[in-house]
Write an enzyme that holds these catalytic residues in place. Sequence first.
Site, PDB file in Angstrom:
ATOM      1  N   ARG A 106     -53.280   2.961  10.188  1.00  0.00           N
ATOM      2  CA  ARG A 106     -52.496   2.086   9.308  1.00  0.00           C
ATOM      3  C   ARG A 106     -51.609   1.237  10.192  1.00  0.00           C
ATOM      4  O   ARG A 106     -50.737   1.768  10.903  1.00  0.00           O
ATOM      5  CB  ARG A 106     -51.667   2.910   8.324  1.00  0.00           C
ATOM      6  CG  ARG A 106     -50.655   2.058   7.576  1.00  0.00           C
ATOM      7  CD  ARG A 106     -50.062   2.736   6.376  1.00  0.00           C
ATOM      8  NE  ARG A 106     -51.022   2.805   5.295  1.00  0.00           N
ATOM      9  CZ  ARG A 106     -50.707   3.046   4.024  1.00  0.00           C
ATOM     10  NH1 ARG A 106     -49.452   3.241   3.684  1.00  0.00           N
ATOM     11  NH2 ARG A 106     -51.643   3.099   3.099  1.00  0.00           N
ATOM     12  N   HIS A 133     -57.503  -3.250   2.833  1.00  0.00           N
ATOM     13  CA  HIS A 133     -57.229  -1.859   2.460  1.00  0.00           C
ATOM     14  C   HIS A 133     -58.518  -1.285   1.854  1.00  0.00           C
ATOM     15  O   HIS A 133     -58.597  -1.002   0.654  1.00  0.00           O
ATOM     16  CB  HIS A 133     -56.067  -1.816   1.460  1.00  0.00           C
ATOM     17  CG  HIS A 133     -55.405  -0.469   1.342  1.00  0.00           C
ATOM     18  ND1 HIS A 133     -55.788   0.636   2.082  1.00  0.00           N
ATOM     19  CD2 HIS A 133     -54.368  -0.041   0.549  1.00  0.00           C
ATOM     20  CE1 HIS A 133     -55.038   1.678   1.755  1.00  0.00           C
ATOM     21  NE2 HIS A 133     -54.176   1.290   0.830  1.00  0.00           N
ATOM     22  N   ASP A 228     -50.192  -5.184  -7.969  1.00  0.00           N
ATOM     23  CA  ASP A 228     -49.620  -4.499  -6.806  1.00  0.00           C
ATOM     24  C   ASP A 228     -48.210  -5.078  -6.619  1.00  0.00           C
ATOM     25  O   ASP A 228     -47.843  -6.072  -7.275  1.00  0.00           O
ATOM     26  CB  ASP A 228     -50.520  -4.773  -5.575  1.00  0.00           C
ATOM     27  CG  ASP A 228     -50.061  -4.054  -4.306  1.00  0.00           C
ATOM     28  OD1 ASP A 228     -49.219  -3.142  -4.393  1.00  0.00           O
ATOM     29  OD2 ASP A 228     -50.554  -4.417  -3.216  1.00  0.00           O
ATOM     30  N   CYS A 267     -52.489   0.223  -7.092  1.00  0.00           N
ATOM     31  CA  CYS A 267     -52.743   1.080  -5.921  1.00  0.00           C
ATOM     32  C   CYS A 267     -51.603   2.067  -5.683  1.00  0.00           C
ATOM     33  O   CYS A 267     -51.795   3.102  -5.054  1.00  0.00           O
ATOM     34  CB  CYS A 267     -52.953   0.213  -4.687  1.00  0.00           C
ATOM     35  SG  CYS A 267     -51.557  -0.865  -4.327  1.00  0.00           S
ATOM     36  N   ARG A 295     -58.516   8.580  -4.151  1.00  0.00           N
ATOM     37  CA  ARG A 295     -58.419   8.233  -2.725  1.00  0.00           C
ATOM     38  C   ARG A 295     -59.082   9.328  -1.895  1.00  0.00           C
ATOM     39  O   ARG A 295     -59.835   9.066  -0.960  1.00  0.00           O
ATOM     40  CB  ARG A 295     -56.947   8.078  -2.305  1.00  0.00           C
ATOM     41  CG  ARG A 295     -56.232   6.872  -2.892  1.00  0.00           C
ATOM     42  CD  ARG A 295     -56.814   5.574  -2.372  1.00  0.00           C
ATOM     43  NE  ARG A 295     -56.777   5.526  -0.916  1.00  0.00           N
ATOM     44  CZ  ARG A 295     -55.719   5.166  -0.173  1.00  0.00           C
ATOM     45  NH1 ARG A 295     -54.613   4.777  -0.771  1.00  0.00           N
ATOM     46  NH2 ARG A 295     -55.788   5.155   1.145  1.00  0.00           N
TER      47      ARG A 295
HETATM   48  N1   CP Z   1     -51.941   3.111  -2.078  1.00  0.00           N
HETATM   49  C1   CP Z   1     -51.513   3.534  -0.871  1.00  0.00           C
HETATM   50  O1   CP Z   1     -52.110   3.208   0.186  1.00  0.00           O
HETATM   51  O2   CP Z   1     -50.419   4.340  -0.903  1.00  0.00           O
HETATM   52  P1   CP Z   1     -49.576   4.878   0.332  1.00  0.00           P
HETATM   53  O3   CP Z   1     -48.881   3.699   0.945  1.00  0.00           O
HETATM   54  O4   CP Z   1     -48.656   5.891  -0.244  1.00  0.00           O
HETATM   55  O5   CP Z   1     -50.545   5.492   1.327  1.00  0.00           O
HETATM   56  N1  NVA Z   2     -49.866  -4.469  -0.612  1.00  0.00           N
HETATM   57  C1  NVA Z   2     -49.168  -3.222  -0.347  1.00  0.00           C
HETATM   58  C2  NVA Z   2     -50.077  -2.067  -0.578  1.00  0.00           C
HETATM   59  C3  NVA Z   2     -49.438  -0.714  -0.387  1.00  0.00           C
HETATM   60  C4  NVA Z   2     -50.396   0.415  -0.596  1.00  0.00           C
HETATM   61  C5  NVA Z   2     -48.650  -3.233   1.074  1.00  0.00           C
HETATM   62  O1  NVA Z   2     -49.381  -3.643   1.992  1.00  0.00           O
HETATM   63  O2  NVA Z   2     -47.499  -2.849   1.284  1.00  0.00           O
END
Ligand code: CP
Ligand code: NVA
Length: 322
Positions: A106, A133, A228, A267, A295
């Site tokens: 990430r 993602h 989102d 999400c 997930r």
């Molecule tokens: N949706 C998602 O990726 O959640 P987190 O940021 O909690 O991993």
């Molecule tokens: N668009 C958001 C998604 C989080 C799961 C971000 O990147 O913060």
Amino acid sequence: MVNHLLAIDDVKKDFKNILSWAIEFKRLWKQGDEVALNFMPLDTMTIGSIYEKPSTRTRVSFEVGIDRLGGNALTLLKNDIQLGKSETVGDTSQVLSRFLGGMTYRCFAHADVEELAKYATVPVLNALSAKHHPCQAAADLMTVMEQFDDRHNLIVAWVGDGNNVLHDLMLACTMLGIEFRYAVPEGYEPDEDVVERAKKYAIKNGSKLTRTVDPKEAVEDAHVVYTDVFISMGEEHLEDKMKAFKGYQVNQEMVEGMDEGWRFMHCLPAHRGDEVTDWVMDHENSIVFDQAENRMWAQMSLMCYFITPDAWGAMGEFMGIV
Ligand code: CP
Ligand code: NVA
């Protein structure tokens, strides 16, 4: 050759099977099927996950999913490792490849996960970058397939920012022939290269892809509305950006224009009161917590597909999918 998952269209022709595998494996596992419970393809492997940003769902779903597949999950938080301080992404990748069976990452810049994959000798799965993602999109489409029998007559609408989650959702829906509409304000459009890819999938798979600036138009008669946060991780709290999203909140009035069997997707984490109201989040048609659970199942299928493809294929054959 090692294959990586950087964006959801890296799975191409196997996408539907990856999702069917996840749905069937979840069903078997929950009913206590011995073959599913004893399926441990990651036995003797350690899967490492690097996090530069916070995470609840991704981290827990990967850790638990790896454990259920017989592997060992190693979570590496950025402040605890040398990455970005005294070591490059490429060098980190080469070192970790000597120990791990696979990596998830990430990160902020998408170029960083590309760099990690470039130097890795084991599969890399993108656990969220500023651009993509894919693990989220896999869980989302798994959830859609669980909820609706006929995906060819479905309309999925996005109301919100032109962000990472939209990118992979748009690719995923068009790859499966699902009509996809997106309402984003001027100045917050998704990346053009992603839209071009999605347009090609829509043509190939006989679906429609439509952009509008009017959320009501996007959701009219739609079966699913997805939103989102307006401000993603790594972005500052931008007053101007929040103003641009006036009228983009998913609320009772908005869903009243949808198909009567509408579903709400997000999400998560959600900013209740900003992009969505409590009324919608807590409605029986909200499937956000199914998405969150999925997930794990979707990522179990993806990890097997990328890291132990023979085991994925054998399990798929057992389940009558591949
Ligand atoms: N949706 C998602 O990726 O959640 P987190 O940021 O909690 O991993
Ligand atoms: N668009 C958001 C998604 C989080 C799961 C971000 O990147 O913060």
